[in-house]
Design an enzyme around this catalytic site. Structure first.
Site, PDB file in Angstrom:
ATOM      1  N   HIS A 117      13.186  81.009 105.909  1.00  0.00           N
ATOM      2  CA  HIS A 117      12.201  79.934 106.022  1.00  0.00           C
ATOM      3  C   HIS A 117      12.603  78.916 107.085  1.00  0.00           C
ATOM      4  CE1 HIS A 117       9.462  80.419 102.338  1.00  0.00           C
ATOM      5  NE2 HIS A 117      10.175  81.529 102.443  1.00  0.00           N
TER       6      HIS A 117
ATOM      7  N   ASN B  99       6.703  76.348 100.799  1.00  0.00           N
ATOM      8  CA  ASN B  99       8.082  76.058 100.423  1.00  0.00           C
ATOM      9  C   ASN B  99       8.241  75.368  99.075  1.00  0.00           C
ATOM     10  OD1 ASN B  99       9.101  77.096 102.823  1.00  0.00           O
ATOM     11  ND2 ASN B  99       9.110  75.127 103.872  1.00  0.00           N
TER      12      ASN B  99
ATOM     13  N   PRO C 115       4.762  83.648 106.259  1.00  0.00           N
ATOM     14  CA  PRO C 115       3.890  84.580 105.533  1.00  0.00           C
ATOM     15  C   PRO C 115       3.748  84.148 104.078  1.00  0.00           C
ATOM     16  CG  PRO C 115       5.583  85.750 106.785  1.00  0.00           C
ATOM     17  CD  PRO C 115       5.963  84.309 106.795  1.00  0.00           C
TER      18      PRO C 115
ATOM     19  N   ARG D 137      16.688  83.406 101.452  1.00  0.00           N
ATOM     20  CA  ARG D 137      15.320  82.920 101.647  1.00  0.00           C
ATOM     21  C   ARG D 137      15.306  81.612 102.427  1.00  0.00           C
ATOM     22  NH1 ARG D 137      11.394  82.746  96.522  1.00  0.00           N
ATOM     23  NH2 ARG D 137      11.805  84.990  96.727  1.00  0.00           N
TER      24      ARG D 137
ATOM     25  N   GLU E 299       9.981  69.708 105.510  1.00  0.00           N
ATOM     26  CA  GLU E 299       9.242  70.953 105.287  1.00  0.00           C
ATOM     27  C   GLU E 299       9.249  71.406 103.835  1.00  0.00           C
ATOM     28  OE1 GLU E 299      11.234  73.608 107.972  1.00  0.00           O
ATOM     29  OE2 GLU E 299      10.916  72.254 109.679  1.00  0.00           O
TER      30      GLU E 299
ATOM     31  N   ASP F 238      12.138  93.526  92.706  1.00  0.00           N
ATOM     32  CA  ASP F 238      12.642  94.883  92.512  1.00  0.00           C
ATOM     33  C   ASP F 238      13.054  94.981  91.045  1.00  0.00           C
ATOM     34  OD1 ASP F 238      14.091  97.211  92.280  1.00  0.00           O
ATOM     35  OD2 ASP F 238      15.537  96.757  93.851  1.00  0.00           O
TER      36      ASP F 238
ATOM     37  N   GLY G  95      12.567  77.582 114.903  1.00  0.00           N
ATOM     38  CA  GLY G  95      13.795  78.322 115.132  1.00  0.00           C
ATOM     39  C   GLY G  95      14.855  77.947 114.100  1.00  0.00           C
TER      40      GLY G  95
ATOM     41  N   ASP H 162      17.294  75.992 113.048  1.00  0.00           N
ATOM     42  CA  ASP H 162      17.823  74.674 113.430  1.00  0.00           C
ATOM     43  C   ASP H 162      18.122  73.774 112.246  1.00  0.00           C
ATOM     44  OD1 ASP H 162      15.290  74.142 112.531  1.00  0.00           O
ATOM     45  OD2 ASP H 162      14.617  73.055 114.309  1.00  0.00           O
TER      46      ASP H 162
ATOM     47  N   SER I 195      16.119  72.695 110.044  1.00  0.00           N
ATOM     48  CA  SER I 195      15.049  71.739 109.727  1.00  0.00           C
ATOM     49  C   SER I 195      14.568  71.870 108.288  1.00  0.00           C
ATOM     50  CB  SER I 195      13.865  71.920 110.692  1.00  0.00           C
ATOM     51  OG  SER I 195      13.305  73.220 110.585  1.00  0.00           O
TER      52      SER I 195
ATOM     53  N   HIS J   9      13.550  91.502  99.787  1.00  0.00           N
ATOM     54  CA  HIS J   9      12.929  91.288  98.478  1.00  0.00           C
ATOM     55  C   HIS J   9      13.553  92.163  97.400  1.00  0.00           C
ATOM     56  CE1 HIS J   9       8.976  89.450 100.247  1.00  0.00           C
ATOM     57  NE2 HIS J   9      10.024  88.650 100.330  1.00  0.00           N
ATOM     58  N   THR J  10      14.466  93.031  97.788  1.00  0.00           N
ATOM     59  CA  THR J  10      15.183  93.818  96.801  1.00  0.00           C
ATOM     60  C   THR J  10      16.038  92.939  95.891  1.00  0.00           C
ATOM     61  OG1 THR J  10      16.582  95.770  96.500  1.00  0.00           O
ATOM     62  CG2 THR J  10      17.216  94.267  98.257  1.00  0.00           C
TER      63      THR J  10
ATOM     64  N   VAL K 148      10.412  78.322 111.383  1.00  0.00           N
ATOM     65  CA  VAL K 148       9.836  77.017 111.712  1.00  0.00           C
ATOM     66  C   VAL K 148      10.772  76.309 112.696  1.00  0.00           C
ATOM     67  CG1 VAL K 148       9.045  74.793 110.815  1.00  0.00           C
ATOM     68  CG2 VAL K 148       8.766  76.873 109.431  1.00  0.00           C
TER      69      VAL K 148
END
Length: 338
Positions: A73, A101, A170, A69, A95, A253, A79, A81, A83, A200-201, A77
């Site tokens: 994430h 987040n 999202p 994850r 962030e 799941d 790319g 990198d 961040s 998400h499994t 944002v």
């Protein structure tokens, strides 16, 4: 515009597609990522990351989802990198505290441990962005998922974007068209979106993220199946309609939560997707293409693994042009070098 919603939506998507094409032209001038970037400077980098991830996942299989994850994430944002790893300072707003987040990202200490190992072996050589990309691949493999080659050579950015973290990522209750738009913005296709959602499994979700779903249309999508009704009752016991419980968690799941497989797609076929954003891929009236892909990956785990691998490479190749020019290799992934 209000009188022509479909026209405005089409225009919106055309703008996004044009932006994606324009972005890919810009990114084509970036230095290419290669598999042998560290061959002479830190030949043990992949082995170091792998060993540390093995320890982390052995101690708690859920750590695999935390690292995966983090990588997602990060790449959405600025790319890929690094961040997302930056802490807030007097001079920099990171962030981590953005609404998308603040309560969903963990695993930062895992990154710290891997970075310490790399700095001990190859000081100042391996970027945090590359570290996170490699670790995400190893995390998937360690819980039964597919292998893919990880091109490397990213630099760490000296900036972060609270605003882009809030706007680009999202959210759990977002509609299908909006999520598709966010993936297109990153140069990722609808196929990439459905395949990457398969991560998400192995993920967990907070009550705050699925409360609207289980007290909304969960019963309508899952029907009156006694097993679905029992599952819904369990979810409601974990996540009360009002009051406390926002931080209570459950697996996305509920069949094989610690195994990377295609079980997630079967939950969508049953109408039991925990997050609205996931179930929309199968149940939304706009999901003609996504529904077919959900059915395909539910029926063919090999096809899912193949597409997930390809889409993860594509995700990892979302680069930050500025970081290639002005970036660095952070000594500590939480802070820009002094």
């Amino acid at each position: 515009m209000a009188g022509y919603p479909f026209l405005s939506r089409q225009c919106f998507f055309m703008i996004l597609i044009c932006f994606s094409i324009f972005s890919s032209v810009i990114l084509a001038s970036d230095p290419p990522l290669t598999l042998d970037y560290y061959e002479s400077t830190c030949p043990t980098v992949f082995e170091i990351v792998k060993k540390e991830m093995e320890c982390q996942v052995l101690s708690d299989p859920r750590n695999a989802a935390l690292v995966l994850r983090l990588h997602f994430h990060d790449c959405f944002v600025q790319g890929c990198d690094g961040s997302v790893l930056l802490d807030d300072t007097i001079d920099l707003q990171g962030e981590k505290k953005a609404s998308t987040n603040a309560h969903s990202l963990k695993g930062f200490r895992i990154v710290d441990r891997i970075k310490n190992k790399l700095e001990s072996e190859c000081p100042g050589i391996v970027s945090c962005a590359d570290l996170l990309t490699i670790a995400a691949r190893d995390a998937v493999i360690l819980v039964g998922g597919p292998y893919w080659d990880v091109p490397v050579g990213r630099k760490d950015s000296k900036t972060a974007s609270y605003e882009l973290a809030r706007d680009n990522l999202p959210t759990a209750n977002e509609g299908l068209l909006s999520i598709i738009a966010k993936f297109l913005y990153q140069g990722l296709s609808v196929t990439d979106m459905v395949a990457l959602s398969g991560a998400h499994t192995i993920g967990m979700a907070r009550c705050e993220s699925f409360r609207g779903r289980i007290y909304g249309d969960f019963q309508a999508t899952s029907g009156m199946n006694p097993l679905s009704q029992s599952y819904l009752s369990d979810l409601k016991s974990i996540c009360p309609a009002i009051g406390s419980g926002d931080n209570n968690v459950t697996a996305m799941d509920n069949v094989t939560p610690n195994l990377f497989d295609n079980s997630f797609y079967h939950t969508l076929l049953r109408g039991e997707g925990l997050l609205n954003s996931d179930q929309e891929m199968y149940s939304s009236v706009f999901g003609i293409e996504t529904k077919k892909l959900v059915q395909k990956y539910a029926e063919d785990p090999i096809a899912f693994f193949k597409q997930f691998s390809d889409s993860m490479v594509k995700l990892g190749n979302i680069t930050n042009s500025d970081s290639f020019v002005n970036g660095e290799v952070r000594k500590n992934c939480r802070f820009v070098n002094a």
